[in-house]
Write an enzyme that holds these catalytic residues in place. Structure first.
Site, PDB file in Angstrom:
ATOM      1  N   TYR A 231     -10.042   6.456  -0.381  1.00 29.66           N
ATOM      2  CA  TYR A 231      -9.317   6.573  -1.637  1.00 29.66           C
ATOM      3  C   TYR A 231     -10.359   6.644  -2.752  1.00 29.66           C
ATOM      4  O   TYR A 231     -11.130   5.708  -2.940  1.00 29.66           O
ATOM      5  CB  TYR A 231      -8.371   5.389  -1.842  1.00 29.66           C
ATOM      6  CG  TYR A 231      -7.122   5.464  -1.016  1.00 29.66           C
ATOM      7  CD1 TYR A 231      -5.944   6.013  -1.541  1.00 29.66           C
ATOM      8  CD2 TYR A 231      -7.106   5.017   0.301  1.00 29.66           C
ATOM      9  CE1 TYR A 231      -4.785   6.087  -0.782  1.00 29.66           C
ATOM     10  CE2 TYR A 231      -5.951   5.100   1.076  1.00 29.66           C
ATOM     11  CZ  TYR A 231      -4.794   5.632   0.518  1.00 29.66           C
ATOM     12  OH  TYR A 231      -3.649   5.715   1.277  1.00 29.66           O
ATOM     13  N   HIS A 413       8.915   4.465  -1.886  1.00 28.86           N
ATOM     14  CA  HIS A 413       7.642   3.771  -1.625  1.00 28.86           C
ATOM     15  C   HIS A 413       7.866   2.478  -0.842  1.00 28.86           C
ATOM     16  O   HIS A 413       8.685   1.636  -1.220  1.00 28.86           O
ATOM     17  CB  HIS A 413       6.943   3.441  -2.943  1.00 28.86           C
ATOM     18  CG  HIS A 413       5.664   2.683  -2.776  1.00 28.86           C
ATOM     19  ND1 HIS A 413       4.498   3.272  -2.330  1.00 28.86           N
ATOM     20  CD2 HIS A 413       5.364   1.377  -2.977  1.00 28.86           C
ATOM     21  CE1 HIS A 413       3.540   2.353  -2.270  1.00 28.86           C
ATOM     22  NE2 HIS A 413       4.041   1.199  -2.654  1.00 28.86           N
TER      23      HIS A 413
END
Length: 619
Positions: A231, A413
């Protein structure tokens, strides 16, 4: 056909449906065959507007189109280096067992195509109902194009039902000739999975104004780390005099050659409480990352592999810039590099299209679902444990304008245990419609999805979000929280006009969870520590998870009152009594949709179709 008694004859209606289906099929097939007929030329992208690389090496590229009149998907696969065959299909979570497959294989002399399925051991079988319909194969300088069609629903128990939401696609490349389908050994082939949303919404895309401006938020030519998962965070600062604008569209900017490595990207706006944020470009989990990056959470744009450009409705745009808006943006990119490529440079990101001619409405983003609280927990060893969060009628009555709001997009999510997510709109105790649902949800594939139609939410309506979790491989309870091994249940809905309501979520009243701990302590030999200094996660971790304790926890979540968080953007609740609120009462639920079964031309032999590839092998 004869009729008996007074029964009405279904012939004409059936024939009309059959003729309509045949007509749409013939039109679509004709268009595709026109493409295939252009020997030596790659098919036109306009016929297959959606595209995604299937494998990290870029050997396979999938394009597709959706025909809602036919209730069918048209697939096109480019095989850049064809060897001796290809497996392509769908399964529940990307497994190669119990999968629905289209198979192309060659024995070294002849080639065949067929609809197949795999059993629980991964053994392939020819399907008695051939529902992958081969439309053609085309040789071009790029490679071999394979074109075929598949209905959403076939009513074949061996077939996958193509629904809205995430689809787990699987692929495999045959490196050696095989003499029959059953001789294929899936465990030895180069294989993998790709997640996409196959059923893209059939909506009108608004045009862009002539004076639209663009801004690219991209990484500054970084080297992708040689590890499977990275990330990467990058801080971008807007000009000091940047006035209020509306974002009206955005799209990905992917460095050529890295299409298979850039998994998903998001742009977050930072909180305005910081006058400045240090510039940073590095891994998001690095110890060198400035702490202020943790306060960059307001989503401006989100893209995932396979997603199309995102357009705002012509009536609305997402505001950024101007007074009260931070000048700092955080770009976050997830790189998926399973083959551990080294030295790959990347300048990917997202291109924003924006205008200073503000539209009628500011768009807003509202959080629905569950509060991030350890009070909400999933026992270990569960296959489908459901937790539900509420946006109650009391909150919408207090916070929404009289004309309501219009939801046009949604991003679901959860963390790693999430398997399904659904949000339903109810009014006066009756479920009206599904806002967004994903029955094959994956936490590794999260994107903002445009809805097929606007969803109107009025004051007094309820929005109920349920998440299904799988904790089969966990030995301790999974509690709600921010950690990746903790859980969330959220639907970020994008709507207009913007209101002060930014968060409409709930959690079970903590007092009832403590009563649960007391009951467990009373009815079990093992003690659950009720000491004041012991945290809720610690108390959950000490529970012996027998059937009684599991069922009792479900009962608490299904019947106990809730604590409502009806919050403004300042994180302050709207005035009112929000504790120990009763659960919404639903008197009428939506019917489960029944799969449409297309008329079949009758039984077809379970044999593969010969296909002439000439000498197009071992490319």
């Amino acid at each position: 056909m004869q009729t008996h008694g007074s029964m009405p004859c279904p012939c004409s209606s059936f024939r009309l449906r059959e003729l309509a289906s045949m007509y749409f099929t013939m039109v679509a097939v004709f268009l595709v065959i026109l493409v295939v007929a252009m020997q030596g030329m790659a098919p036109n992208d306009t016929h297959f507007p959606y595209k995604v690389p299937l494998d990290p090496q870029g050997l396979l590229e999938l394009s597709w189109n959706v025909s809602y009149p036919e209730q069918a998907v048209y697939f096109q696969i480019l095989i850049r280096k064809f060897r001796f065959g290809l497996l392509f299909g769908m399964s529940d979570r990307g497994e190669f067992e119990n999968a629905d497959l289209a198979v192309l294989w060659t024995d070294g002399h002849s080639s065949y195509f067929g609809d197949a399925w795999s059993d629980a051991q991964g053994q392939l079988h020819m399907d008695s109902q051939q529902d992958y319909q081969l439309l053609g194969a085309q040789k071009t300088p790029e490679g071999l194009y394979l074109l075929f069609r598949r209905a959403f629903s076939t009513c074949d128990p061996k077939d996958y039902l193509i629904e809205d939401g995430t689809v787990h696609l699987i692929y495999g490349i045959l490196e050696n000739p095989v003499h029959s389908l059953r001789a294929i050994n899936i465990s030895t082939m180069y294989r993998g999975l790709q997640r996409v949303q196959l059923l893209k919404p059939d909506i009108t895309i608004p045009g862009l104004p002539r004076d639209v401006k663009t801004m690219e938020i991209t990484t500054p030519s970084i080297v992708i780390p040689s590890q499977e998962t990275t990330y990467w965070c990058y801080i971008r600062e807007l000009p000091g005099n940047f006035t209020k604008h509306h974002i009206i569209m955005y799209e990905p900017v992917i460095t050529a050659g890295n299409e298979a490595l850039v998994h998903h990207m998001e742009i977050f706006q930072c909180t305005a409480e910081f006058d400045s944020i240090p510039h940073y470009s590095g891994q998001c989990d690095s110890k060198m990352k400035p702490e202020q990056l943790n306060y960059c959470r307001h989503v401006l744009a989100a893209w995932a592999m396979g997603a199309q450009p995102f357009y705002y409705p012509k009536e609305a745009g997402l505001a950024f810039g101007g007074p009260g808006s931070s000048r700092y943006l955080r770009l976050e990119i997830h790189y998926h590099n399973p083959l551990i490529f080294k030295g790959r440079h990347d300048s990917s990101g997202i291109r924003l299209y924006y205008t200073d001619k503000l539209r009628s409405h500011d768009a807003g983003i509202m959080e629905l679902g569950l509060v991030y609280s350890p009070v909400m927990a999933v026992p270990p060893g569960e296959t489908a444990f459901i937790l539900t969060g509420y946006c109650t009628d009391k909150c919408t009555q207090k916070a929404l304008p009289a004309d309501g709001i219009r939801i046009f997009a949604s991003q679901l999510h959860t963390h790693l245990a999430g398997r399904k997510v659904v949000t339903v709109l109810s009014r006066d105790g009756r479920e009206l419609q599904v806002v967004n649902a994903d029955g094959h949800y994956s936490p590794h594939f999260q994107e903002i999805r445009m809805l097929k139609e606007l969803v109107t939410v009025l004051p007094g309506d309820e929005l109920i979000t349920s998440c299904t979790y799988n904790t089969e491989n966990r030995s301790n309870a999974t509690v709600g929280g921010f950690g990746i091994m903790e859980e969330m249940c959220v639907n970020y809905v994008h709507y207009y006009p913007q209101t002060q309501l930014e968060l409409c979520k709930s959690t079970t009243d903590p007092g009832y969870v403590h009563r649960y701990f007391n009951t467990v302590n009373r009815f079990n030999d093992e003690e659950v520590c009720m000491c004041p200094q012991v945290s809720v996660p610690q108390q959950f971790s000490s529970i012996p998870w027998n059937t009684f304790n599991r069922q009792m926890l479900k009962s608490v979540y299904n019947f106990a009152p809730i604590s409502m968080h009806c919050n403004k953007s300042s994180a302050v609740r709207f005035p009112g009594q929000w504790e120990k609120q009763p659960l919404p009462v639903i008197t009428k639920t939506l019917r489960e949709p029944k799969p449409h079964c297309p008329p079949t031309p009758g039984p077809r032999p379970a044999v593969p179709m010969p296909i002439n590839l000439g000498d197009f092998r071992r490319g």
